[in-house]
Design an enzyme around this catalytic site. Structure first.
Site, PDB file in Angstrom:
ATOM      1  N   LYS A 291       0.867  -1.186   0.000  1.00 58.51           N
ATOM      2  CA  LYS A 291       0.000   0.000   0.000  1.00 58.51           C
ATOM      3  C   LYS A 291       0.901   1.231   0.000  1.00 58.51           C
ATOM      4  CE  LYS A 291      -4.169   1.887   0.384  1.00 58.51           C
ATOM      5  NZ  LYS A 291      -5.239   1.758  -0.620  1.00 58.51           N
TER       6      LYS A 291
ATOM      7  N   ASP B  55      -6.169 -15.597   4.764  1.00 56.87           N
ATOM      8  CA  ASP B  55      -7.469 -16.102   5.210  1.00 56.87           C
ATOM      9  C   ASP B  55      -8.511 -15.933   4.109  1.00 56.87           C
ATOM     10  OD1 ASP B  55      -6.221 -16.491   7.684  1.00 56.87           O
ATOM     11  OD2 ASP B  55      -7.937 -15.764   8.840  1.00 56.87           O
TER      12      ASP B  55
HETATM   13 MG    MG Z   1      -4.472 -15.364  10.859  1.00 55.75          MG
END
Ligand code: MG
Ligand code: NAI
Length: 350
Positions: free
Chosen positions: A185, A246
């Site tokens: 970023k 995730d």
């Molecule tokens: Mg994690």
């Protein structure tokens, strides 16, 4: 005879690590196991979440398989997440999180997320100043360069070998087309992520055979959902890597199936399912053991047993294909039933 240190930890860690150990014993009967403690229950009992004996066992073993630990969301005097402490103690600076298509109907993807594991917002420098709270985000050139090398080396290796993926047929990325995407970023975090970006692009010059591109983290999140097949290797900083991995796991069935490795420059390496202690399902015998079992496969690769690792991955693929799946994947099988099926398929391949 290689020695494997098992650290089940808390919650479902106590269920999935014995399952993974059963699979390891099936494909590598000569392995010796030692068990060590860590986590919240350990902290409550003995005042530390990571006893010295555990550190010694990890240091002595050829590899460690770690389950999960429970960490309180409010500060507790003397408690520190043992997995973060282990990563820092042994300087396990690379967190490898592969994700691939596991079940029919899932998007076609086969990617490796390489997460910097020692710095960024995870350096533990948070403080309160009255009603303000401040966290320091540390990025160094050295840590950025070494994680970039890991990413490019893996990209090179992936180009040379058939992938670990079990469903590669339909994938857009074919052998010989390795690519690293540097995710950052830097448009906002000009100094911190600016340095990370600069270091990665510098390292890229040493790997002319690997394509390199870069992407802002918010766009990367969108593209991971929209077209995950466009990614091969992603390298990113600690927090972004935590979140994006995730997300990637969510594309192929969730945290229950996601494996990972923590590796450094030395011999010590710690393999763990990405998930935590899952207090909502712990103790019910329904935790998905696949993330832990695939972490064990990564462990086998690490200790020089690629053939055993391959057998484990195929056995998992066959188990999933037969529909022997836990409730998180929409099935009704128990932890034991899935494990028994993996053991059976792995034995049949002998
Ligand atoms: Mg994690
Ligand atoms: P979590 O990963 O424990 O659970 C998130 C969701 O995924 C829950 O709905 C859970 O049931 C499901 N899930 C996780 N593992 C599963 C499995 N093997 N099979 C089926 N479903 C599974 O994350 P959460 O709830 O945010 O955190 C719970 C505790 O775990 C916290 O104390 C946290 O600090 C800790 N944690 C520890 C980690 C580690 O040891 N490396 C990593 C992440 C969280």
């Amino acid at each position: 005879m290689p020695t494997i240190c098992l650290i089940p930890g808390d919650g479902v860690g106590q269920e999935v690590i014995p399952a993974a150990a059963r699979v390891l014993t099936t494909v590598a009967p000569d392995l010796a196991f030692v068990e060590a403690e860590a986590g919240w229950a350990c902290f409550l009992r003995c005042g530390t979440a990571l006893p010295d004996e555990t550190l010694a066992a990890v240091a002595a073993a050829d590899a460690t398989l770690f389950g999960a630990t429970q960490s309180p969301s409010t500060p507790v005097e003397g408690y520190r997440s043992p997995i973060l402490a282990l990563r820092q103690h042994f300087d396990l600076y690379a967190n490898l999180r592969p994700t691939w298509t596991m079940l029919p109907g899932q998007p076609a993807l086969d990617l490796l997320l390489v997460r910097e594991n020692t710095e960024c917002l995870y350096v533990g420098r948070e403080r309160r100043e009255g009603d303000a709270a401040i966290a320091e985000r540390v990025i160094t050139r050295r840590a950025s360069q070494r994680i970039a090398h890991v990413a490019f080396q893996h990209a090179r290796r992936r180009a040379q070998q058939p992938s670990a993926s079990l469903a590669t047929d339909s994938l857009p990325l074919t052998i010989g087309q390795s690519a690293v995407t540097v995710v950052h970023k830097a448009n906002v975090l000009k100094l911190t992520d600016g340095l990370f970006r600069e270091a990665c692009l510098e390292v890229a010059q040493a790997y002319p055979d690997v394509r390199v591109n870069e992407m802002l983290v918010d766009a990367a999140a969108m593209w991971l959902v929209k077209n995950p097949g466009r990614f091969d290797v992603i390298v990113t900083t600690n927090l972004f890597g935590d979140i994006l991995s995730d997300l990637a796991a969510g594309l192929v069935g969730g945290l229950g199936v996601a494996p990972s490795a923590n590796v450094g420059a030395g011999r010590v390496a710690v393999f763990e399912p990405v998930h935590g202690s899952a207090p909502d399902i712990a103790g019910q015998g329904i935790a998905n053991p696949v993330g832990a079992i695939l972490s064990a496969a990564m462990l086998l690769d690490h200790i020089g047993r690629p053939e055993a690792a391959r057998r484990v991955r195929s056995a998992v693929a066959e188990t999933l294909a037969c529909g022997t799946i836990t409730p998180d994947l929409g099935g009704a099988a128990s932890t034991d039933e899935v494990t028994a099926a993996v053991v059976r398929h792995a034995s049949a391949q002998r």
